[in-house]
Enzyme design. Structure first.
Site: not given
Length: 371
Positions: A99, A186, A233, A323
């Site tokens: 990622q 983000y 994502r 996760g």
């Protein structure tokens, strides 16, 4: 219609996977110098029950980080370090994407070169959000995100090129592909949100302009390594890190779904932030998204075996992402398949430079002396 067995091998788009379960990206902050080591290879190798592993968020440049001790992919030494990880995962028959991460304003001056301000679409501070850095006494821990500096127009494209360069480095390091981090408040998602992105240049204003940075980063990465190796994502309706909801959420993600469909990327990885204490994806949204996007969809956030099997068999998603359960259950896939109980994680050990809470989690068979 024949029921899909999520534990059986499948060719999903360009991915040939041993099952339909993905390990979602999770920050573990175990690399003081930003270079992956043998112990990181062991951590990922322990979790190769997953058909697809997506690594922790990996910094694309010196200004990309908002958490101390995370790995990067912008130096030759980092590339070499990641080779240990990709070789270990491939040896166990799993695919691995990394990622690619730029946190934007969710950073602190102690995370930045020469203590400079973090960069973001605007100078609007996320004053109720935290980075993981050093406080004024040099003590490590959660610190309030610093006031950012708005990127100049020409600087935005430099960040686009940083994503592409990190993508190239990822392939050199042996990864099967990359996932751009367009989620969780983000940098990429900051550009999408009109409350944070108040720009008046080509990167602000309309849905098309606010989506431009995301699509340019995707296009540059595609040019660098090929569309079938690039995923992203997204967190539609998410609110993490002070991203308020806006009127055009649905239209924005419909536009992105259609644009990303045209590009034939590897997948879109959607996260439902309800599992992180934020807003849930509204009822019916995933079905609408499926109608807009004709590629592979991964869904993570509060998944279990029943929900995964139901959504995959309904054709709403293709791969189930897990996760936190993977942290404390390295054998998670085997536990799900056999309906064995899960070990609860210890959140206080998620970050930190110790091996406690990292490599020492036991499999169900080890716990019950079945080996």
């Amino acid at each position: 219609m024949m029921k899909i067995n999520i534990f059986k091998p499948a060719k999903i788009g360009s991915l040939e996977l041993k099952n339909r379960i993905a390990m979602a990206p999770m920050t573990r902050a175990r690399n003081k110098d930003g270079i992956p080591k043998q112990y990181n290879a062991e951590y990922y190798s322990q979790r190769t029950g997953a058909g697809l592993i997506i690594t922790e968020g990996t910094a694309i440049s010196t200004t990309a980080s908002g958490v101390l001790h995370i790995p990067g992919l912008y130096t030759p030494a980092q590339v070499q370090g990641w080779k240990l990880v990709t070789e270990a995962v491939h040896a166990k028959g799993s695919k691995i994407f990394t990622q690619l991460w730029h946190v934007g304003r969710i950073s602190h001056v102690s995370n930045q070169p020469d203590g400079q301000a973090p960069v973001a679409p605007s100078n609007i501070q996320a004053s109720n959000s935290s980075a993981w850095g050093y406080d004024e006494n040099g003590k490590e821990g959660f610190v309030t995100a610093s006031k950012p500096r708005a990127l100049e127009t020409k600087e935005v494209y430099q960040v686009v090129l940083d994503f592409a360069n990190a993508a190239k480095n990822a392939i050199e390091a042996g990864f099967d592909g990359v996932e751009l981090h367009g989620a969780n408040g983000y940098l990429i998602e900051q550009f999408l949100n009109p409350y944070v992105n108040n720009r008046t240049d080509r990167y602000g204003g309309s849905i098309e302009n606010r989506s431009r940075f995301l699509l340019e980063a995707i296009d540059a990465s595609i040019e660098a390594i090929g569309a079938d190796k690039v995923g992203i994502r997204l967190t539609p309706y998410g609110g993490l890190h002070e991203l308020p909801h806006y009127d055009e959420i649905e239209e924005t993600y419909e536009y992105l779904a259609q644009e990303l469909s045209k590009r034939k990327i590897a997948y879109i990885h959607i996260m439902d932030q309800k599992s992180r204490g934020s807003f849930a994806i509204p009822e019916g949204f995933l079905e609408r998204f499926r109608a807009w996007y004709d590629g592979i969809i991964i869904l993570a956030g509060g998944m279990d075996r029943e929900k995964s099997e139901k959504l995959i068999n309904q054709g709403v998603i293709d791969i189930a992402g897990f996760g936190e359960p993977f942290i404390s259950n390295p054998d998670l896939v085997e536990r799900l398949e056999n309906n064995w109980p899960l070990t609860e994680p210890k959140r206080e050990l998620h970050y930190g430079l110790t091996m406690e809470g990292y490599l020492d989690w036991k499999t169900y068979k080890q716990e019950n002396s079945l080996l």
